[in-house]
Design an enzyme around this catalytic site. Structure first.
Site, mmCIF file in Angstrom:
data_model
loop_
_atom_site.group_PDB
_atom_site.id
_atom_site.type_symbol
_atom_site.label_atom_id
_atom_site.label_comp_id
_atom_site.label_asym_id
_atom_site.label_seq_id
_atom_site.Cartn_x
_atom_site.Cartn_y
_atom_site.Cartn_z
ATOM 1 N N LYS A 132 0.818 -1.222 0.000
ATOM 2 C CA LYS A 132 0.000 0.000 0.000
ATOM 3 C C LYS A 132 0.851 1.272 0.000
ATOM 4 O O LYS A 132 0.416 2.303 -0.530
ATOM 5 C CB LYS A 132 -0.968 0.003 1.186
ATOM 6 C CG LYS A 132 -1.815 -1.273 1.309
ATOM 7 C CD LYS A 132 -2.689 -1.521 0.106
ATOM 8 C CE LYS A 132 -3.141 -2.974 0.051
ATOM 9 N NZ LYS A 132 -3.999 -3.292 -1.095
ATOM 10 N N GLY B 272 -7.729 -2.738 3.184
ATOM 11 C CA GLY B 272 -9.081 -3.125 3.516
ATOM 12 C C GLY B 272 -9.380 -2.996 5.011
ATOM 13 O O GLY B 272 -10.251 -3.677 5.529
ATOM 14 N N GLY B 273 -8.645 -2.097 5.692
ATOM 15 C CA GLY B 273 -8.954 -1.832 7.099
ATOM 16 C C GLY B 273 -8.128 -2.648 8.080
ATOM 17 O O GLY B 273 -8.236 -2.454 9.288
ATOM 18 N N PHE C 89 -5.749 12.031 9.127
ATOM 19 C CA PHE C 89 -7.019 11.309 9.264
ATOM 20 C C PHE C 89 -8.155 12.182 8.756
ATOM 21 O O PHE C 89 -8.355 13.304 9.221
ATOM 22 C CB PHE C 89 -7.267 10.912 10.721
ATOM 23 C CG PHE C 89 -8.498 10.051 10.877
ATOM 24 C CD1 PHE C 89 -8.420 8.677 10.723
ATOM 25 C CD2 PHE C 89 -9.738 10.623 11.141
ATOM 26 C CE1 PHE C 89 -9.557 7.875 10.832
ATOM 27 C CE2 PHE C 89 -10.885 9.835 11.252
ATOM 28 C CZ PHE C 89 -10.791 8.457 11.090
ATOM 29 N N GLU D 10 -9.802 2.594 -5.397
ATOM 30 C CA GLU D 10 -10.583 3.136 -4.281
ATOM 31 C C GLU D 10 -10.109 4.538 -3.939
ATOM 32 O O GLU D 10 -8.902 4.773 -3.820
ATOM 33 C CB GLU D 10 -10.384 2.278 -3.018
ATOM 34 C CG GLU D 10 -10.867 0.867 -3.115
ATOM 35 C CD GLU D 10 -10.699 0.119 -1.775
ATOM 36 O OE1 GLU D 10 -11.183 -1.017 -1.704
ATOM 37 O OE2 GLU D 10 -10.075 0.662 -0.836
ATOM 38 N N GLU E 88 -6.402 2.899 -2.362
ATOM 39 C CA GLU E 88 -5.845 1.579 -2.661
ATOM 40 C C GLU E 88 -6.353 1.153 -4.025
ATOM 41 O O GLU E 88 -7.318 1.729 -4.530
ATOM 42 C CB GLU E 88 -6.349 0.517 -1.650
ATOM 43 C CG GLU E 88 -5.918 0.737 -0.229
ATOM 44 C CD GLU E 88 -6.469 -0.323 0.737
ATOM 45 O OE1 GLU E 88 -7.054 -1.327 0.285
ATOM 46 O OE2 GLU E 88 -6.301 -0.122 1.950
ATOM 47 N N ASN F 269 -7.673 -2.460 -5.949
ATOM 48 C CA ASN F 269 -7.975 -3.889 -5.856
ATOM 49 C C ASN F 269 -7.774 -4.519 -7.229
ATOM 50 O O ASN F 269 -8.410 -4.112 -8.195
ATOM 51 C CB ASN F 269 -9.405 -4.108 -5.385
ATOM 52 C CG ASN F 269 -9.633 -3.474 -4.031
ATOM 53 O OD1 ASN F 269 -8.791 -3.580 -3.133
ATOM 54 N ND2 ASN F 269 -10.730 -2.779 -3.879
ATOM 55 N N ARG G 115 -8.627 -7.287 -8.694
ATOM 56 C CA ARG G 115 -9.490 -8.469 -8.865
ATOM 57 C C ARG G 115 -10.879 -8.005 -9.288
ATOM 58 O O ARG G 115 -11.178 -6.810 -9.230
ATOM 59 C CB ARG G 115 -9.602 -9.199 -7.526
ATOM 60 C CG ARG G 115 -10.176 -8.278 -6.443
ATOM 61 C CD ARG G 115 -10.484 -8.959 -5.126
ATOM 62 N NE ARG G 115 -11.161 -8.051 -4.220
ATOM 63 C CZ ARG G 115 -10.556 -7.242 -3.365
ATOM 64 N NH1 ARG G 115 -9.240 -7.204 -3.293
ATOM 65 N NH2 ARG G 115 -11.263 -6.437 -2.592
ATOM 66 N N ARG H 269 -25.730 -6.904 0.235
ATOM 67 C CA ARG H 269 -25.052 -8.193 0.424
ATOM 68 C C ARG H 269 -25.767 -8.940 1.527
ATOM 69 O O ARG H 269 -25.717 -8.529 2.701
ATOM 70 C CB ARG H 269 -23.613 -7.975 0.875
ATOM 71 C CG ARG H 269 -22.739 -7.328 -0.155
ATOM 72 C CD ARG H 269 -21.308 -7.399 0.336
ATOM 73 N NE ARG H 269 -20.429 -6.651 -0.526
ATOM 74 C CZ ARG H 269 -19.102 -6.662 -0.427
ATOM 75 N NH1 ARG H 269 -18.521 -7.390 0.525
ATOM 76 N NH2 ARG H 269 -18.348 -5.973 -1.238
HETATM 77 C C1 MV4 Z 1 -8.711 6.380 6.302
HETATM 78 C C2 MV4 Z 1 -9.769 7.010 6.985
HETATM 79 C C3 MV4 Z 1 -9.598 8.335 7.308
HETATM 80 N N1 MV4 Z 1 -8.465 8.987 6.972
HETATM 81 N N2 MV4 Z 1 -7.599 7.060 5.981
HETATM 82 C C4 MV4 Z 1 -10.552 1.963 6.249
HETATM 83 C C5 MV4 Z 1 -10.325 0.909 5.221
HETATM 84 C C6 MV4 Z 1 -9.023 1.213 4.617
HETATM 85 N N3 MV4 Z 1 -9.031 0.875 3.222
HETATM 86 C C7 MV4 Z 1 -8.833 2.660 4.851
HETATM 87 N N4 MV4 Z 1 -9.811 3.077 5.815
HETATM 88 C C8 MV4 Z 1 -9.864 4.360 6.226
HETATM 89 N N5 MV4 Z 1 -8.779 5.100 5.933
HETATM 90 C C9 MV4 Z 1 -7.490 8.341 6.330
HETATM 91 N N6 MV4 Z 1 -6.380 8.990 6.027
HETATM 92 C C10 MV4 Z 1 -10.902 6.265 7.285
HETATM 93 C C11 MV4 Z 1 -10.971 4.936 6.912
HETATM 94 C C12 MV4 Z 1 -12.180 4.253 7.248
HETATM 95 C C13 MV4 Z 1 -13.039 3.761 6.250
HETATM 96 C C14 MV4 Z 1 -12.747 3.896 4.901
HETATM 97 C C15 MV4 Z 1 -13.586 3.400 3.941
HETATM 98 C C16 MV4 Z 1 -14.764 2.778 4.304
HETATM 99 C C17 MV4 Z 1 -15.087 2.624 5.634
HETATM 100 C C18 MV4 Z 1 -14.222 3.125 6.629
HETATM 101 C C19 MV4 Z 1 -14.561 2.968 7.966
HETATM 102 C C20 MV4 Z 1 -13.706 3.454 8.925
HETATM 103 C C21 MV4 Z 1 -12.529 4.084 8.570
#
Ligand code: MV4
Length: 455
Positions: free
Chosen positions: A116, A162-163, A200, A273, A286, A288, A290, A336
């Site tokens: 990533k 993916g978290g 964030f 994404e 990110e 994906n 696939r 889903r």
């Molecule tokens: C973040 C964010 C806020 N700020 N990055 C969660 C999944 C992963 N792919 C990245 N994620 C997040 N990254 C920054 N800089 C908040 C999330 C996030 C989130 C993102 C997409 C869909 C659902 C989420 C739920 C909680 C946090």
């Protein structure tokens, strides 16, 4: 030209791939675990071969077992679906060395996007905006960068995604502890402690762009999907187009996604994404590499068969259409349906489907491998059905989804259907003004009120 395609997956996606192969006149062979012997995709494939016991590690993830099965059945190509071996670099390398066409992108593309931090650097190098941040694994430098970004920041594992392997840091006092916990977790989960740091974003939306590239260097990009309705990083509802995205933003997303896919020579179906902040600024998050669970919403608004396209470009054929022919007509929403109990902390609920009545009528698509009398095995993902509604606009898609949710009957197991009935009646969902935080807040407030209705 392929003669026979091996399906290295199970459940609804295995059936989805069989259907596209059938339309293309390709013979199919499915590798199945002992738990899936009596399933519809195993019955519908032209040939079937057992690849091992129920445990995924011993069957669907067992590379020697899958590769031997492909060789024994003399298939020309393998479709990995999603999950399991879909982004497994050693598997794709072995396929290449064994002259089996992997229906997916190159090893190099999977490597770049699987790391990533490297994916972020790659996007930056092609002037695709990323969230303000730094690829930095050294604690002292990390702290310095965090101060410059201003709190809150988020620490992410390069090997995560993916978290998985992320920590929000609210202030400088938390930084040291969370940095090292994140690093240790990355080490133990992924065998690699590399980290990166981002500002964030509060209340962003998760918006993604589907694309397909062919082997001649053509890339087409599709209308966005909004996947902000998530619980613990599991998507529950996806829709296309996003109620939040106007044409100005859509064109920007298209440009960034096209540029990135083109520059890395991407040659298959993939998804980029983005997080979009509350001011409508998109940032690459990110990629994906696939086909994804939610691909049907894109198929419904574009009229394009993404799985068929994946197979055709893997055969070396050109994309059938250019960007000008990519359509956005109407609106699609996917729920889903998981075999989980939403009134009991989403506890998995495998078991026998005692009764099944499917919805239908105008604008309803059901992608599922289950049937009345089918026993949902406990070993795999709990996704049992994708209910997809299409309408000429969002309102109509929602009305049709609500109708379908009223028509459907699944007895014998618990499902997430009662939750969807609630979400599709909620003013915030109906207004389209939801962020990635909304569903978890909603679930908390429901938990306080009591329990969600039983199935
Ligand atoms: C973040 C964010 C806020 N700020 N990055 C969660 C999944 C992963 N792919 C990245 N994620 C997040 N990254 C920054 N800089 C908040 C999330 C996030 C989130 C993102 C997409 C869909 C659902 C989420 C739920 C909680 C946090």
């Amino acid at each position: 030209m392929f003669k026979k395609v091996f399906i290295a997956n199970r459940g609804e996606i295995a059936l989805r791939v069989i259907r596209s192969c059938r339309e293309l006149g390709l013979r199919t062979v499915i590798g199945f675990s002992e738990a899936d012997r009596d399933s519809i995709p195993v019955r519908l494939a032209d040939e079937r071969i057992c690849i091992g016991p129920p445990s995924p590690k011993e069957s669907y993830l067992n590379i020697p077992a899958v590769v031997s099965a492909i060789e024994i059945t003399r298939a020309d190509a393998v479709h990995p679906g999603y999950g399991f071996l879909a982004e497994n670099i050693p598997f794709v390398e072995i396929c290449g060395a064994s002259r089996i066409v992997f229906i997916g992108p190159s090893v190099r593309n999977i490597q770049i996007m699987g790391d990533k931090a490297l994916a972020r650097k790659t996007a930056k190098s092609f002037r695709v905006p990323v969230i303000p941040g730094y690829e930095e694994s050294d604690y002292k430098n990390g702290l310095h960068h965090a101060r410059k970004l201003g709190f809150p920041v988020i620490i992410k594992a390069s090997a995560g995604g993916g978290g998985r392997g992320m920590r929000r840091v609210n202030n400088i006092d938390e930084f040291q502890q969370l940095w090292y916990t994140c690093q240790e977790e990355a080490m133990s989960s992924f065998g690699e402690g590399a980290l990166y740091l981002e500002k964030f974003l509060e209340r962003p939306r998760h918006i993604e762009i589907q694309l397909v590239g062919d082997r001649k260097g053509n890339v087409i990009v599709f209308p966005e999907r909004d996947c902000s309705i998530q619980r613990r990083h599991q998507k529950l509802i996806e829709e296309s187009p996003s109620p939040f995205v106007d044409w100005k933003l859509r064109k920007k997303l298209y440009r960034y996604a096209y540029r990135l896919a083109r520059k890395i020579n991407y040659k298959s179906a993939g998804t980029i994404e983005f997080l979009v902040d509350s001011d409508g600024n998109p940032y690459f998050m990110e990629m994906n590499t696939r086909i994804q669970v939610e691909h049907p919403v894109t198929e419904l608004v574009s009229g394009y068969d993404l799985v068929k396209s994946q197979i055709l470009v893997a055969q070396g054929e050109r994309l059938g259409i250019g960007q000008k022919e990519v359509k956005l007509n109407g609106h699609a929403i996917e729920c889903r349906i998981n075999a989980e109990d939403p009134s009991n902390n989403f506890m998995p609920s495998p078991g026998k489907v005692e009764k099944l009545v499917l919805p239908g009528g105008p604008g309803i698509r059901v992608d599922t491998h289950i049937h009345e009398g089918y026993a949902i095995p406990p070993y795999y993902d709990s996704l049992v059905m994708k209910l997809i509604a299409y309408g000429s606009n969002r309102q109509e898609a929602i009305e049709r989804m609500r109708r379908a949710l009223d028509e459907i009957v699944i007895e014998g197991i618990r499902t997430t259907i009662p939750l969807y009935r609630k979400i599709l009646a909620h003013p915030i969902f109906l207004s389209g003004r939801y962020s990635v935080k909304w569903l978890e807040n909603f679930l908390e407030s429901e938990a306080e009120k009591g329990v969600l209705p039983k199935n």
